[in-house]
Design a protein around this motif. Structure first.
Motif, PDB file in Angstrom:
ATOM      1  N   LEU A  74       0.867  -1.174   0.000  1.00 57.03           N
ATOM      2  CA  LEU A  74       0.000   0.000   0.000  1.00 57.03           C
ATOM      3  C   LEU A  74       0.904   1.224   0.000  1.00 57.03           C
ATOM      4  O   LEU A  74       1.731   1.390   0.890  1.00 57.03           O
ATOM      5  N   THR A  75       0.752   2.077  -1.007  1.00 57.54           N
ATOM      6  CA  THR A  75       1.707   3.171  -1.208  1.00 57.54           C
ATOM      7  C   THR A  75       1.186   4.525  -0.764  1.00 57.54           C
ATOM      8  O   THR A  75       1.863   5.533  -0.920  1.00 57.54           O
ATOM      9  N   GLY A  76       0.001   4.565  -0.248  1.00 63.17           N
ATOM     10  CA  GLY A  76      -0.546   5.832   0.233  1.00 63.17           C
ATOM     11  C   GLY A  76      -1.377   5.601   1.469  1.00 63.17           C
ATOM     12  O   GLY A  76      -1.720   4.468   1.814  1.00 63.17           O
ATOM     13  N   GLY A  77      -1.691   6.669   2.160  1.00 65.59           N
ATOM     14  CA  GLY A  77      -2.578   6.560   3.301  1.00 65.59           C
ATOM     15  C   GLY A  77      -4.023   6.405   2.849  1.00 65.59           C
ATOM     16  O   GLY A  77      -4.312   6.183   1.672  1.00 65.59           O
ATOM     17  N   ALA A  78      -4.919   6.513   3.785  1.00 65.55           N
ATOM     18  CA  ALA A  78      -6.335   6.387   3.478  1.00 65.55           C
ATOM     19  C   ALA A  78      -6.840   7.640   2.784  1.00 65.55           C
ATOM     20  O   ALA A  78      -6.560   8.762   3.219  1.00 65.55           O
ATOM     21  N   GLY A  79      -7.558   7.455   1.693  1.00 68.98           N
ATOM     22  CA  GLY A  79      -8.229   8.555   1.030  1.00 68.98           C
ATOM     23  C   GLY A  79      -9.653   8.661   1.548  1.00 68.98           C
ATOM     24  O   GLY A  79      -9.873   8.760   2.754  1.00 68.98           O
TER      25      GLY A  79
END
Length: 212
Positions: A74-79
């Motif tokens: 997972l390359t980003g936080g929560a959208g």
């Protein structure tokens, strides 16, 4: 190309159980902040913290049983985050209608053989803080890797159409997944009447971690 008839479902959908139609979940989503603890007892940020570490596993291509290394991260936080309140009408099974969390995020998936080298925007579906799943339509994605569904299809099948998707289940130690081909065609490829008989198939092209 001839098209198979489509059935459009509206309002409450149903599922078959023992030959009977049982009401399926009626889902009511509500937007929540990624840091807010939900009725499930955890937040989207908690979920990302549990599952965000990159993992490597062995992916097996079913056709020739060759293996390669698969990396998922997972390359980003929560959208955007949605709490899904699932209810079932009288007569249904509440155990099959548990509340869940939907979390929009980004995932990187690559294989050492170069077949996949992708970064996708996906929606994680989670029922617990330490597991989540998503499905990616490989036909809809702009692929960077060399994946071509026809390389893994049954060479003897006369397909009218062929699609591909990747299903992924994430847990802290890696999870599991598979690449699936979904084909359809006609028993008599030369048939042009209203009585033509269609077939469909579902073939596994690759698995890792025991499949989903």
């Amino acid at each position: 190309m001839r098209l198979l008839p489509l059935l459009v479902l509206v309002a409450c959908t149903t599922r078959s159980h023992g030959g009977l139609d049982v009401p399926a979940c009626i889902s009511t989503p509500s937007a929540v902040d990624s840091a807010d603890a939900t009725a499930l007892g955890y937040s989207a940020d908690d979920l990302i913290a549990q599952l965000g570490t990159a993992t490597t596993q062995t992916l097996t291509w079913v056709g020739d049983e060759s293996e390669t290394t698969l990396t998922v991260e997972l390359t980003g936080g929560a959208g955007d985050v949605r709490f899904i309140d699932n209810e079932v009408e009288s007569g249904g099974d509440p155990a099959s209608c548990e509340d869940s969390l939907e979390v929009d995020t980004n995932v990187a998936i690559s294989t050492a053989d170069g077949v996949f080298a992708e970064t996708w925007a996906v929606t994680l579906h989670a029922y617990t803080v330490d597991s989540a799943s998503f499905t990616q339509d490989l036909d809809a994605a702009a692929l960077i890797g060399t994946f071509d569904k026809w390389d893994y299809a049954d060479a003897t099948a006369d397909y009218e159409s062929l699609g591909a998707e990747m299903s992924v289940s994430l847990v802290p130690d890696g999870g599991s997944g598979e690449v699936t081909l979904k084909g359809s065609g006609w028993e008599d490829a030369d048939c042009r009447s209203d009585g033509c008989v269609a077939w469909d198939s579902r073939e596994t092209a690759a698995t890792w971690g025991g499949g989903t």
